[in-house]
Structures are given as C-alpha cells and as structure tokens.
Design a protein around this motif. Structure first.
Motif, PDB file in Angstrom:
ATOM      1  N   CYS A 220       0.857  -1.182   0.000  1.00  0.00           N
ATOM      2  CA  CYS A 220       0.000   0.000   0.000  1.00  0.00           C
ATOM      3  C   CYS A 220       0.893   1.233   0.000  1.00  0.00           C
ATOM      4  CB  CYS A 220      -0.984   0.005   1.175  1.00  0.00           C
ATOM      5  SG  CYS A 220      -0.245   0.325   2.785  1.00  0.00           S
ATOM      6  N   VAL A 221       0.336   2.350  -0.452  1.00  0.00           N
ATOM      7  CA  VAL A 221       1.102   3.589  -0.563  1.00  0.00           C
ATOM      8  C   VAL A 221       0.387   4.704   0.187  1.00  0.00           C
ATOM      9  CG1 VAL A 221       2.197   2.942  -2.736  1.00  0.00           C
ATOM     10  CG2 VAL A 221       0.022   4.145  -2.795  1.00  0.00           C
ATOM     11  N   THR A 222       1.169   5.559   0.834  1.00  0.00           N
ATOM     12  CA  THR A 222       0.629   6.731   1.516  1.00  0.00           C
ATOM     13  C   THR A 222       0.749   7.936   0.577  1.00  0.00           C
ATOM     14  OG1 THR A 222       2.686   7.550   2.486  1.00  0.00           O
ATOM     15  CG2 THR A 222       1.518   5.797   3.708  1.00  0.00           C
ATOM     16  N   PRO A 223       0.180   9.071   0.951  1.00  0.00           N
ATOM     17  CA  PRO A 223       0.339  10.268   0.123  1.00  0.00           C
ATOM     18  C   PRO A 223       1.808  10.712  -0.018  1.00  0.00           C
ATOM     19  CG  PRO A 223      -1.524  10.533   1.596  1.00  0.00           C
ATOM     20  CD  PRO A 223      -0.808   9.266   2.008  1.00  0.00           C
ATOM     21  N   ARG A 224       2.676  10.286   0.886  1.00  0.00           N
ATOM     22  CA  ARG A 224       4.106  10.646   0.824  1.00  0.00           C
ATOM     23  C   ARG A 224       4.930   9.702  -0.047  1.00  0.00           C
ATOM     24  NH1 ARG A 224       2.528  11.398   6.116  1.00  0.00           N
ATOM     25  NH2 ARG A 224       3.128   9.294   6.637  1.00  0.00           N
ATOM     26  N   ALA A 225       4.338   8.607  -0.522  1.00  0.00           N
ATOM     27  CA  ALA A 225       5.078   7.605  -1.305  1.00  0.00           C
ATOM     28  C   ALA A 225       5.622   8.223  -2.586  1.00  0.00           C
ATOM     29  CB  ALA A 225       4.168   6.417  -1.622  1.00  0.00           C
ATOM     30  N   ARG A 226       6.882   7.890  -2.885  1.00  0.00           N
ATOM     31  CA  ARG A 226       7.556   8.415  -4.086  1.00  0.00           C
ATOM     32  C   ARG A 226       8.550   7.365  -4.558  1.00  0.00           C
ATOM     33  NH1 ARG A 226      11.770  13.229  -4.557  1.00  0.00           N
ATOM     34  NH2 ARG A 226      11.276  13.887  -6.681  1.00  0.00           N
ATOM     35  N   LEU A 227       8.313   6.799  -5.743  1.00  0.00           N
ATOM     36  CA  LEU A 227       9.171   5.746  -6.287  1.00  0.00           C
ATOM     37  C   LEU A 227      10.076   6.330  -7.366  1.00  0.00           C
ATOM     38  CD1 LEU A 227       6.293   3.200  -6.524  1.00  0.00           C
ATOM     39  CD2 LEU A 227       8.295   2.917  -5.082  1.00  0.00           C
ATOM     40  N   GLY A 228      11.380   6.070  -7.253  1.00  0.00           N
ATOM     41  CA  GLY A 228      12.350   6.586  -8.213  1.00  0.00           C
ATOM     42  C   GLY A 228      12.944   5.462  -9.047  1.00  0.00           C
ATOM     43  N   PHE A 229      12.844   5.583 -10.372  1.00  0.00           N
ATOM     44  CA  PHE A 229      13.305   4.552 -11.309  1.00  0.00           C
ATOM     45  C   PHE A 229      14.427   5.090 -12.187  1.00  0.00           C
ATOM     46  CE2 PHE A 229       8.866   3.831 -10.395  1.00  0.00           C
ATOM     47  CZ  PHE A 229       8.766   2.463 -10.220  1.00  0.00           C
ATOM     48  N   HIS A 230      15.417   4.241 -12.468  1.00  0.00           N
ATOM     49  CA  HIS A 230      16.478   4.567 -13.427  1.00  0.00           C
ATOM     50  C   HIS A 230      17.088   3.271 -13.947  1.00  0.00           C
ATOM     51  CE1 HIS A 230      19.750   3.549 -10.652  1.00  0.00           C
ATOM     52  NE2 HIS A 230      19.045   4.160  -9.722  1.00  0.00           N
ATOM     53  N   ALA A 231      17.896   3.390 -14.988  1.00  0.00           N
ATOM     54  CA  ALA A 231      18.578   2.220 -15.565  1.00  0.00           C
ATOM     55  C   ALA A 231      19.550   1.620 -14.550  1.00  0.00           C
ATOM     56  CB  ALA A 231      19.328   2.634 -16.830  1.00  0.00           C
ATOM     57  N   ALA A 232      19.782   0.319 -14.677  1.00  0.00           N
ATOM     58  CA  ALA A 232      20.775  -0.353 -13.838  1.00  0.00           C
ATOM     59  C   ALA A 232      22.168   0.076 -14.298  1.00  0.00           C
ATOM     60  CB  ALA A 232      20.624  -1.869 -13.951  1.00  0.00           C
ATOM     61  N   TRP A 233      23.085   0.154 -13.375  1.00  0.00           N
ATOM     62  CA  TRP A 233      24.448   0.541 -13.724  1.00  0.00           C
ATOM     63  C   TRP A 233      25.442  -0.361 -13.013  1.00  0.00           C
ATOM     64  CZ3 TRP A 233      27.226   1.888  -9.444  1.00  0.00           C
ATOM     65  CH2 TRP A 233      26.508   2.297  -8.329  1.00  0.00           C
ATOM     66  N   ASP A 234      26.651  -0.298 -13.462  1.00  0.00           N
ATOM     67  CA  ASP A 234      27.732  -1.107 -12.880  1.00  0.00           C
ATOM     68  C   ASP A 234      29.025  -0.329 -13.063  1.00  0.00           C
ATOM     69  OD1 ASP A 234      29.057  -3.207 -11.683  1.00  0.00           O
ATOM     70  OD2 ASP A 234      28.296  -4.717 -13.066  1.00  0.00           O
ATOM     71  N   PHE A 235      30.093  -0.838 -12.485  1.00  0.00           N
ATOM     72  CA  PHE A 235      31.410  -0.237 -12.662  1.00  0.00           C
ATOM     73  C   PHE A 235      32.176  -1.006 -13.721  1.00  0.00           C
ATOM     74  CE2 PHE A 235      30.362   0.991  -8.292  1.00  0.00           C
ATOM     75  CZ  PHE A 235      30.594   2.359  -8.366  1.00  0.00           C
ATOM     76  N   GLY A 236      32.826  -0.295 -14.643  1.00  0.00           N
ATOM     77  CA  GLY A 236      33.652  -0.920 -15.668  1.00  0.00           C
ATOM     78  C   GLY A 236      35.033  -1.240 -15.124  1.00  0.00           C
ATOM     79  N   ARG A 237      35.852  -1.842 -15.955  1.00  0.00           N
ATOM     80  CA  ARG A 237      37.222  -2.202 -15.553  1.00  0.00           C
ATOM     81  C   ARG A 237      38.032  -0.988 -15.127  1.00  0.00           C
ATOM     82  NH1 ARG A 237      38.884  -6.938 -19.840  1.00  0.00           N
ATOM     83  NH2 ARG A 237      36.978  -8.112 -19.506  1.00  0.00           N
ATOM     84  N   ASN A 238      37.734   0.153 -15.728  1.00  0.00           N
ATOM     85  CA  ASN A 238      38.454   1.374 -15.389  1.00  0.00           C
ATOM     86  C   ASN A 238      37.870   2.082 -14.168  1.00  0.00           C
ATOM     87  OD1 ASN A 238      36.078   2.339 -16.386  1.00  0.00           O
ATOM     88  ND2 ASN A 238      36.969   3.469 -18.091  1.00  0.00           N
TER      89      ASN A 238
ATOM     90  N   MET B  70      -2.349   2.892  -9.306  1.00  0.00           N
ATOM     91  CA  MET B  70      -1.787   1.547  -9.492  1.00  0.00           C
ATOM     92  C   MET B  70      -1.796   0.712  -8.213  1.00  0.00           C
ATOM     93  SD  MET B  70       1.569   2.309 -11.758  1.00  0.00           S
ATOM     94  CE  MET B  70       1.595   3.643 -12.920  1.00  0.00           C
ATOM     95  N   TYR B  71      -1.692   1.366  -7.057  1.00  0.00           N
ATOM     96  CA  TYR B  71      -1.612   0.667  -5.768  1.00  0.00           C
ATOM     97  C   TYR B  71      -2.608   1.284  -4.801  1.00  0.00           C
ATOM     98  CZ  TYR B  71       2.410  -1.612  -7.660  1.00  0.00           C
ATOM     99  OH  TYR B  71       3.215  -2.370  -8.468  1.00  0.00           O
ATOM    100  N   ARG B  72      -3.108   0.455  -3.929  1.00  0.00           N
ATOM    101  CA  ARG B  72      -4.106   0.931  -2.973  1.00  0.00           C
ATOM    102  C   ARG B  72      -3.463   1.839  -1.931  1.00  0.00           C
ATOM    103  NH1 ARG B  72      -3.838  -2.017   1.821  1.00  0.00           N
ATOM    104  NH2 ARG B  72      -2.530  -3.862   1.652  1.00  0.00           N
ATOM    105  N   GLY B  73      -4.268   2.732  -1.421  1.00  0.00           N
ATOM    106  CA  GLY B  73      -3.819   3.592  -0.332  1.00  0.00           C
ATOM    107  C   GLY B  73      -3.762   2.794   0.958  1.00  0.00           C
ATOM    108  N   CYS B  74      -2.930   3.236   1.866  1.00  0.00           N
ATOM    109  CA  CYS B  74      -2.789   2.545   3.152  1.00  0.00           C
ATOM    110  C   CYS B  74      -3.887   2.986   4.106  1.00  0.00           C
ATOM    111  CB  CYS B  74      -1.448   2.877   3.793  1.00  0.00           C
ATOM    112  SG  CYS B  74      -0.033   2.370   2.812  1.00  0.00           S
ATOM    113  N   ASP B  75      -4.435   2.030   4.815  1.00  0.00           N
ATOM    114  CA  ASP B  75      -5.364   2.311   5.898  1.00  0.00           C
ATOM    115  C   ASP B  75      -4.542   2.211   7.174  1.00  0.00           C
ATOM    116  OD1 ASP B  75      -7.391   2.569   7.706  1.00  0.00           O
ATOM    117  OD2 ASP B  75      -8.518   0.802   7.031  1.00  0.00           O
ATOM    118  N   LEU B  76      -3.847   3.290   7.502  1.00  0.00           N
ATOM    119  CA  LEU B  76      -2.909   3.265   8.627  1.00  0.00           C
ATOM    120  C   LEU B  76      -3.599   3.088   9.966  1.00  0.00           C
ATOM    121  CD1 LEU B  76      -0.416   6.014   7.455  1.00  0.00           C
ATOM    122  CD2 LEU B  76      -0.226   3.531   7.231  1.00  0.00           C
TER     123      LEU B  76
END
Length: 152
Positions: A74-92, A138-144
């Motif tokens: 469930c999500v509250t009014p403060r919920a905030r989801l951050g999405f980005h591409a996966a990353w890794d470290f190269g040989r350098n 997309m998701y239900r609100g929380c009944d806190l």
C-alpha cells in the motif's frame, strides 16, 4: 548492480500467499545492490509480510513492486518511487549503464509500471519519479488506522 538471471527467476517464482502477519514501512530508501534487495524482498514475501511505502523508495528499492504481490503493498500520500537504468562499474572504475540488467529489471515490473515508464522513455540513467495520483491509480492507499506502524 548486476544480478544473475537465476536469482531473478527464483524471486519471480516465489508464491507466498495468504494473510499478512507483519508490516514493513519503507520511508527513505535510496536503493543499493539489486541482489541485496531481491534477497530482502524474498524474505518478506516468504514471511507473508505487507509493505507500506511511506516516502522515498528509489533505485533497487523499487524491486518491491516485482517481488511482492500488489495486494501486499500500500502507498501513503508521501510515497515516491524513483526509477532509473541499472548501472555497474567498468574495468576502469567508471560507471556505465548495464543494458542487460536494465532489461531484466524492466521486465520484473508489473505491466502498469512498465507502461508508465514507457511513456517517460523507459529506464534511462535519468531518474523519474512515480508518485501522487498516478501511483495511487496503481496501488491501494494505506489504511494506517488498521495497521501497526512497523518500520524497516
């Protein structure tokens, strides 16, 4: 941030159904190692716990949407989801976008989240945030009032 396909496949095959016994609150989670989050959420699902998203859940934290049943989130009014591409470290030692890991990560998300990401150009190095009305659609609100305020 690399993770083996077998780990992802194992996570997606988990079943963990039934009534939730405990609640975990996500409030300020900036993410980290994908493998660590997969392991954490596998344990939550196996223990039939529920998740309250009550603030920032970014990067690998968003795997919660793939690992947990939507009825257990469930999500509250403060919920905030951050999405980005996966990353890794190269040989350098420099950071690079890991396309294979990004494709796997994207494929883990539920269809509504994938569609939302598609409308924003997919998973890119730039972070995009899902919150407010769009997230609550997309998701239900929380009944806190009915759930104990457990914290992670």
């Amino acid at each position: 941030m690399r993770f083996p396909a077998a780990v992802v496949a194992g996570m997606l095959l988990l079943t963990g159904t039934g009534t939730s016994h405990a609640v975990v609150r996500i409030a300020n989670d900036r993410g980290g190692s994908i493998g660590r989050y997969i392991e954490r959420y596998e344990k939550l699902r196996a223990a039939r716990q529920s998740v309250i998203i009550d603030g920032l859940c970014a990067s690998a934290c968003t795997i919660v949407l793939a690992a947990m049943a939507s009825d257990d989130i469930c999500v509250t009014p403060r919920a905030r989801l951050g999405f980005h591409a996966a990353w890794d470290f190269g040989r350098n030692g420099r950071v690079f976008t890991d396309r294979e890991a990004t494709r796997m990560l994207y494929s883990m998300y539920p269809a509504p989240v994938q569609q939302w990401l598609d409308r924003r150009g997919g998973l890119t190095p730039r972070t995009v945030f899902l919150q407010g009305r769009q997230l609550h659609g997309m998701y239900r609100g929380c009944d806190l009032e009915r759930r104990p305020p457990a914290t992670r």
